[in-house]
Design an enzyme around this catalytic site. Structure first.
Site, PDB file in Angstrom:
ATOM      1  N   LYS A 181      -3.133  13.645  79.249  1.00  0.00           N
ATOM      2  CA  LYS A 181      -3.027  14.982  78.654  1.00  0.00           C
ATOM      3  C   LYS A 181      -2.525  15.935  79.724  1.00  0.00           C
ATOM      4  CE  LYS A 181      -4.046  17.093  74.703  1.00  0.00           C
ATOM      5  NZ  LYS A 181      -4.070  16.612  73.319  1.00  0.00           N
TER       6      LYS A 181
ATOM      7  N   ASP B  99       0.580  20.084  71.638  1.00  0.00           N
ATOM      8  CA  ASP B  99      -0.836  20.381  71.382  1.00  0.00           C
ATOM      9  C   ASP B  99      -0.870  21.897  71.136  1.00  0.00           C
ATOM     10  OD1 ASP B  99      -3.693  19.112  71.566  1.00  0.00           O
ATOM     11  OD2 ASP B  99      -3.898  20.949  72.703  1.00  0.00           O
TER      12      ASP B  99
HETATM   13  P1  NDP Z   1      -1.622  25.215  67.293  1.00  0.00           P
HETATM   14  O1  NDP Z   1      -1.303  25.928  68.548  1.00  0.00           O
HETATM   15  O2  NDP Z   1      -0.537  24.892  66.340  1.00  0.00           O
HETATM   16  O3  NDP Z   1      -2.751  26.032  66.488  1.00  0.00           O
HETATM   17  C1  NDP Z   1      -3.984  26.343  67.034  1.00  0.00           C
HETATM   18  C2  NDP Z   1      -4.757  27.203  66.055  1.00  0.00           C
HETATM   19  O4  NDP Z   1      -6.096  27.341  66.519  1.00  0.00           O
HETATM   20  C3  NDP Z   1      -4.194  28.613  65.931  1.00  0.00           C
HETATM   21  O5  NDP Z   1      -4.437  29.101  64.642  1.00  0.00           O
HETATM   22  C4  NDP Z   1      -5.018  29.378  66.963  1.00  0.00           C
HETATM   23  O6  NDP Z   1      -5.141  30.778  66.723  1.00  0.00           O
HETATM   24  C5  NDP Z   1      -6.383  28.712  66.809  1.00  0.00           C
HETATM   25  N1  NDP Z   1      -7.115  28.813  68.079  1.00  0.00           N
HETATM   26  C6  NDP Z   1      -6.773  28.283  69.266  1.00  0.00           C
HETATM   27  N2  NDP Z   1      -7.671  28.605  70.201  1.00  0.00           N
HETATM   28  C7  NDP Z   1      -8.605  29.358  69.566  1.00  0.00           C
HETATM   29  C8  NDP Z   1      -9.811  29.984  69.979  1.00  0.00           C
HETATM   30  N3  NDP Z   1     -10.228  29.895  71.253  1.00  0.00           N
HETATM   31  N4  NDP Z   1     -10.523  30.649  69.049  1.00  0.00           N
HETATM   32  C9  NDP Z   1     -10.101  30.744  67.758  1.00  0.00           C
HETATM   33  N5  NDP Z   1      -8.972  30.171  67.311  1.00  0.00           N
HETATM   34  C10 NDP Z   1      -8.243  29.490  68.206  1.00  0.00           C
HETATM   35  O7  NDP Z   1      -2.420  23.884  67.744  1.00  0.00           O
HETATM   36  P2  NDP Z   1      -2.651  22.544  66.931  1.00  0.00           P
HETATM   37  O8  NDP Z   1      -2.833  22.839  65.484  1.00  0.00           O
HETATM   38  O9  NDP Z   1      -1.627  21.574  67.361  1.00  0.00           O
HETATM   39  O10 NDP Z   1      -4.028  22.031  67.570  1.00  0.00           O
HETATM   40  C11 NDP Z   1      -5.309  22.432  67.059  1.00  0.00           C
HETATM   41  C12 NDP Z   1      -6.373  21.474  67.552  1.00  0.00           C
HETATM   42  O11 NDP Z   1      -6.061  20.145  67.107  1.00  0.00           O
HETATM   43  C13 NDP Z   1      -6.526  21.363  69.073  1.00  0.00           C
HETATM   44  O12 NDP Z   1      -7.876  21.100  69.383  1.00  0.00           O
HETATM   45  C14 NDP Z   1      -5.686  20.142  69.415  1.00  0.00           C
HETATM   46  O13 NDP Z   1      -6.098  19.540  70.629  1.00  0.00           O
HETATM   47  C15 NDP Z   1      -6.029  19.258  68.224  1.00  0.00           C
HETATM   48  N6  NDP Z   1      -5.084  18.188  67.953  1.00  0.00           N
HETATM   49  C16 NDP Z   1      -3.752  18.460  67.730  1.00  0.00           C
HETATM   50  C17 NDP Z   1      -2.887  17.446  67.448  1.00  0.00           C
HETATM   51  C18 NDP Z   1      -1.473  17.683  67.065  1.00  0.00           C
HETATM   52  O14 NDP Z   1      -0.805  16.726  66.648  1.00  0.00           O
HETATM   53  N7  NDP Z   1      -0.960  18.895  67.141  1.00  0.00           N
HETATM   54  C19 NDP Z   1      -3.329  16.026  67.473  1.00  0.00           C
HETATM   55  C20 NDP Z   1      -4.763  15.850  67.619  1.00  0.00           C
HETATM   56  C21 NDP Z   1      -5.569  16.908  67.891  1.00  0.00           C
HETATM   57  P3  NDP Z   1      -4.325  31.815  67.658  1.00  0.00           P
HETATM   58  O15 NDP Z   1      -2.894  31.653  67.245  1.00  0.00           O
HETATM   59  O16 NDP Z   1      -4.903  33.152  67.323  1.00  0.00           O
HETATM   60  O17 NDP Z   1      -4.589  31.415  69.080  1.00  0.00           O
END
Ligand code: NDP
Length: 450
Positions: free
Chosen positions: A132, A172
């Site tokens: 990662k 991510d």
């Molecule tokens: P994105 O950046 O596309 O979206 C993240 C979302 O989570 C946004 O809506 C963001 O809001 C919100 N968010 C992030 N940090 C916080 C916080 N501290 N408090 C509240 N809301 C928060 O990321 P992904 O959808 O790709 O990833 C989301 C999760 O899924 C992560 O944990 C990632 O590790 C996991 N994941 C992702 C994969 C993938 O294929 N993309 C695969 C497996 C796991 P804002 O815009 O306001 O920050």
């Protein structure tokens, strides 16, 4: 660190090793604790895993790189961020795992993610090691030019450590198709090679169909298998989702397709509650709002005249909860609220979104609880399929990849059941941890003391 003996192997000895070495890495300690709670009792019963310093090696990354990322902002000022790549375990294949760009990123978070990734990738059944990376860069409100210059500078250093055969990063939080594209372009320029060094690429230049949807879709395929255990299904259920990024969006879309009603989505500003449910048209609006305009979820509430609240959505009454934002977003009190509202199933789209205390609340209440390393493995699984297509210079159809994703998620579920069955219930945490561990451990033993 010395070789642990059968008598000295315990949860405390392992977790203390981590605490002594890295006292400030709380997220990493939490991830090790959660995995070892399942693995240590299993190791104690299986003699072949006592030797070779296996557990000590398993909690130490093979390699970690940290580097300076200088870039120029639109005002001509120089900015400096810190870049990371943790290559945790290559027993099963090239390191594989995403890059996160978020101001909260530090070594503890990247290590916890890389450690988890090792077991997740093992569960997919594909030949993938665990890694990662990322940076404390904040993409929020940066111009497209700034994003591109940052991504290019990040790759100027990272390219020394990655290749399609050694380490294959992906997206991510904060890293989507646009950022992957800029990094891929820079890698190609630096190496004069067109290879599958990154996954999550655009479809025009080697990306896989379904990769964009894979984590969210896979989450729903897994949740559906979980509900089948109780002769139930997602159809007709009320679903609460946190986040509104890649994972949340496609968890929402597949929930709608399977006949569920999704009533919340969130971002770091708060959450919307749409009692009528998000439909296909509203989903398209969210996708545009988030991916093209980079807007806030609050704007949805204004457009569709529904409620917007600050905080987290876990007090909203639902049957199924899908945390898809970030780590530790469901704490004990949140889990208690969900249980008070009789939640049936909690499946993690994000990585480690539930604290240890929250998981205990779900287990005590008999809620079906799916840990991320199993339930969100669909993303990396399709990344693995993207690597295969790149290596063969082939491009499979959407239906072909989706079918493979369904099969992989079903197989992961079966492995969880095989290793997590506990009387009439299934402990998915034990199931996922033990099944993931066995394959990695067997490969490490076979490859000797490396
Ligand atoms: P994105 O950046 O596309 O979206 C993240 C979302 O989570 C946004 O809506 C963001 O809001 C919100 N968010 C992030 N940090 C916080 C916080 N501290 N408090 C509240 N809301 C928060 O990321 P992904 O959808 O790709 O990833 C989301 C999760 O899924 C992560 O944990 C990632 O590790 C996991 N994941 C992702 C994969 C993938 O294929 N993309 C695969 C497996 C796991 P804002 O815009 O306001 O920050």
């Amino acid at each position: 660190m010395s070789d642990l003996t059968l008598e000295s192997i315990s949860l405390d000895t392992i977790v203390n090793l981590v605490k002594e070495r890295d006292p400030d890495q709380t997220e990493f300690q939490q991830a090790v604790q959660e995995v070892m709670e399942s693995v240590v009792p299993f190791v104690k019963e299986n003699e072949k895993y006592h030797r070779s310093g296996l557990l000590e090696r398993l909690i130490e990354p093979e390699r970690m790189v940290m580097f300076r990322v200088p870039w120029e902002d639109d005002d001509g000022k120089y900015q400096v961020n810190r870049g990371y790549r943790v290559q945790f375990n290559s027993a099963l294949g090239p390191y594989k795992g995403g890059l996160r760009f978020h101001p909260s990123v530090n070594l503890s978070i990247i290590k916890f993610l890389a450690f988890e990734q090792t077991f997740k990738n093992s569960l997919t059944g594909l030949p993938l090691g665990g890694g990662k990376g990322g940076s404390d860069f904040n993409p929020w409100e940066k111009s497209d030019g700034e994003i591109m210059r940052f991504c290019q500078s990040f790759m100027n250093e990272l390219f020394r450590y990655v290749s399609s055969d050694t380490d294959v990063p992906a997206g991510d939080i904060g890293v989507g198709e646009r950022e992957v594209g800029y990094m891929f372009g820079q890698y190609k320029r630096l190496t004069a090679e067109f290879t599958g060094v990154l996954t999550g690429k655009g479809l025009a230049y080697g990306g896989s169909k379904v990769r964009m949807q894979a984590t969210g879709y896979g989450l729903l395929y897994f949740a559906e298998e979980m509900l089948k255990q109780k002769n139930d299904s997602i159809e007709g259920k009320t679903v609460v989702i946190s986040g509104s990024g890649n994972v949340a969006q496609f968890a929402c879309k597949k929930s709608i397709e399977l006949g569920a009603k999704v009533i919340t989505l969130s971002d770091s500003g708060g959450y919307i509650v749409d009692d009528e449910g998000i439909d296909e048209e509203k989903f398209e609006y969210i996708k545009k709002l988030k991916n093209e305009k980079r807007g806030r979820i609050k704007e949805y509430a204004e457009k569709y005249d529904c409620e917007f609240r600050e905080g987290k959505p876990w007090g909203v009454d639902c049957d199924v909860a899908l945390p898809c934002a970030t780590q530790n977003e469901i704490e004990r009190e949140d889990a208690q609220s969900l249980c008070k509202n009789d939640v049936l199933c909690v499946a993690e789209g994000a990585n480690m979104p539930c604290t240890d205390e929250a998981v205990k609340v779900f287990h005590d209440a008999g809620v079906l609880y799916g840990p991320g390393k199993a339930s969100n493995a669909g993303g990396v699984a399709v990344s693995g399929l993207e690597m295969t297509q790149n290596a063969k210079r082939l491009s499979w159809s959407f239906e072909d990849v989706d079918e493979k994703l369904v099969e992989i998620m079903k197989t992961i579920h079966e492995k969880c059941v095989e290793h997590g069955k506990n009387g009439n219930s299934i402990n998915y945490v034990d199931g996922a941890n033990i099944a993931g561990f066995i394959k990695v451990a067997d490969a490490m033993i076979a490859q000797g003391h490396v």
